[in-house]
Design a protein around this motif. Structure first.
Motif, mmCIF file in Angstrom:
data_model
loop_
_atom_site.group_PDB
_atom_site.id
_atom_site.type_symbol
_atom_site.label_atom_id
_atom_site.label_comp_id
_atom_site.label_asym_id
_atom_site.label_seq_id
_atom_site.Cartn_x
_atom_site.Cartn_y
_atom_site.Cartn_z
ATOM 1 N N THR A 292 -1.184 -0.844 -1.517
ATOM 2 C CA THR A 292 -0.441 -0.781 -2.519
ATOM 3 C C THR A 292 -0.791 -1.867 -3.408
ATOM 4 O O THR A 292 -0.924 -2.881 -2.996
ATOM 5 C CB THR A 292 0.861 -0.142 -2.541
ATOM 6 O OG1 THR A 292 1.786 -0.779 -2.074
ATOM 7 C CG2 THR A 292 0.742 0.752 -2.068
ATOM 8 N N GLU A 293 -1.188 -1.819 -4.787
ATOM 9 C CA GLU A 293 -1.415 -2.757 -6.134
ATOM 10 C C GLU A 293 -0.627 -2.286 -7.012
ATOM 11 O O GLU A 293 -1.120 -0.947 -7.267
ATOM 12 C CB GLU A 293 -2.610 -3.310 -5.664
ATOM 13 C CG GLU A 293 -3.369 -3.876 -6.792
ATOM 14 C CD GLU A 293 -4.172 -4.893 -7.126
ATOM 15 O OE1 GLU A 293 -4.944 -5.208 -7.370
ATOM 16 O OE2 GLU A 293 -5.266 -4.126 -5.490
ATOM 17 N N THR A 294 0.083 -2.666 -7.807
ATOM 18 C CA THR A 294 0.342 -2.466 -9.588
ATOM 19 C C THR A 294 -0.757 -2.887 -10.225
ATOM 20 O O THR A 294 -1.356 -3.830 -10.393
ATOM 21 C CB THR A 294 1.250 -2.889 -9.876
ATOM 22 O OG1 THR A 294 2.056 -2.781 -9.027
ATOM 23 C CG2 THR A 294 2.267 -2.764 -10.991
ATOM 24 N N ASN B 72 -5.017 -6.180 -12.621
ATOM 25 C CA ASN B 72 -4.655 -5.857 -11.378
ATOM 26 C C ASN B 72 -3.466 -7.476 -11.888
ATOM 27 O O ASN B 72 -2.609 -7.708 -12.701
ATOM 28 C CB ASN B 72 -4.679 -6.264 -10.340
ATOM 29 C CG ASN B 72 -5.598 -7.870 -10.291
ATOM 30 O OD1 ASN B 72 -5.364 -9.025 -11.148
ATOM 31 N ND2 ASN B 72 -6.622 -7.926 -9.933
ATOM 32 N N HIS C 285 -2.778 3.784 -4.557
ATOM 33 C CA HIS C 285 -2.267 3.448 -2.863
ATOM 34 C C HIS C 285 -3.973 3.806 -2.318
ATOM 35 O O HIS C 285 -4.856 5.095 -2.397
ATOM 36 C CB HIS C 285 -2.099 4.977 -2.745
ATOM 37 C CG HIS C 285 -0.105 4.526 -3.507
ATOM 38 N ND1 HIS C 285 0.968 3.979 -2.795
ATOM 39 C CD2 HIS C 285 0.224 5.065 -4.474
ATOM 40 C CE1 HIS C 285 2.125 4.536 -3.326
ATOM 41 N NE2 HIS C 285 1.661 4.827 -4.657
ATOM 42 N N GLU D 279 1.992 0.992 -16.443
ATOM 43 C CA GLU D 279 2.645 0.321 -15.096
ATOM 44 C C GLU D 279 1.704 1.562 -14.187
ATOM 45 O O GLU D 279 2.619 2.322 -14.498
ATOM 46 C CB GLU D 279 3.235 -1.183 -14.514
ATOM 47 C CG GLU D 279 2.915 -1.910 -15.333
ATOM 48 C CD GLU D 279 4.045 -2.930 -13.993
ATOM 49 O OE1 GLU D 279 5.058 -2.720 -13.571
ATOM 50 O OE2 GLU D 279 3.696 -4.203 -15.160
ATOM 51 N N VAL E 31 0.708 2.587 -9.273
ATOM 52 C CA VAL E 31 0.299 1.928 -8.162
ATOM 53 C C VAL E 31 -0.547 2.758 -7.966
ATOM 54 O O VAL E 31 -0.562 3.951 -7.378
ATOM 55 C CB VAL E 31 1.878 1.857 -7.420
ATOM 56 C CG1 VAL E 31 1.270 1.705 -6.375
ATOM 57 C CG2 VAL E 31 2.960 1.163 -8.969
ATOM 58 N N THR F 125 -5.676 7.470 -9.566
ATOM 59 C CA THR F 125 -4.070 6.649 -10.045
ATOM 60 C C THR F 125 -3.981 6.545 -11.364
ATOM 61 O O THR F 125 -3.358 6.620 -12.023
ATOM 62 C CB THR F 125 -4.445 4.988 -9.270
ATOM 63 O OG1 THR F 125 -4.257 4.760 -8.094
ATOM 64 C CG2 THR F 125 -3.550 4.252 -9.778
#
Length: 198
Positions: free
Chosen positions: A166-168, A116, A161, A157, A159, A148
């Protein structure tokens, strides 16, 4: 005319009802083992209890009989569910040889190591909806995280949802290996047979 007779039929049903049931070989065996247990052990034991309780008089006030009938409906519902899932099963072996993009990108059966934004690493295996086990880091291919990772490769990379935002995430490794699915175990402590010598 009652409202129930005036509704239009629903043509759109949840995708899960029409989609194939992607599953690993171990996951399919687990479903088959549970169905076999219900058909050969659990259901016959409950039928025996219901028959015994029915012979004890007034069924309307007979708790053994009422509970047994309810339990029988639950078992029959579970057997129908398992049968449909087994019939719709599309078995995908994570260990099967893969070529081209299917060998380097994440698809059903992949084990993905990722990090993360804080650099914390985690490993998950993408399995079927009937095989999810968060204790073993087995996630569904239909979950937000599973979707994802679909088609992602090492170094990508992506993302995520999720309901929390949201987190990359960075994909560190995609590999295909045996995914150990926890086998079905018979429930312990179920004494369903009535004491016929009462």
């Amino acid at each position: 005319m009652r409202k129930g007779f005036t509704r239009r039929p629903k043509f759109e049903e949840p995708a899960a009802n029409h989609a194939k049931n992607y599953i690993t070989p171990g996951g399919l065996q687990r479903l088959k083992d549970e169905r076999l247990f219900l058909l050969n052990k659990d259901r016959p034991a409950v039928v025996e209890v219901v028959a015994w309780a029915a012979g004890n008089g007034d069924r309307s006030e007979n708790a053994d009989y009422q509970y047994g009938k309810r339990r029988l409906r639950q078992i029959d519902g579970r057997i129908r569910f398992l049968t449909k899932r087994i019939e719709a099963a599309e078995v995908v072996d994570p260990q099967a040889p893969r070529t081209g993009l299917r060998a380097t990108r994440a698809f059903f059966g992949a084990t993905v190591r990722y990090a993360n934004a804080a650099g914390e690493e985690r490993v998950v295996s993408i399995v079927g909806t009937d095989e999810v086990n968060l204790d073993l880091n087995h996630i569904s291919w239909a979950s937000p995280l599973g979707r994802t990772f679909m088609r992602a490769a090492e170094g990508d990379e992506v993302v995520l949802h999720a309901p929390g935002g949201t987190e990359t995430l960075t994909v560190l490794e995609v590999r295909y290996e045996h995914i150990a699915v926890e086998p079905f175990r018979e429930p312990q402590g179920l004494e369903l047979s009535p004491k016929l010598d009462r």
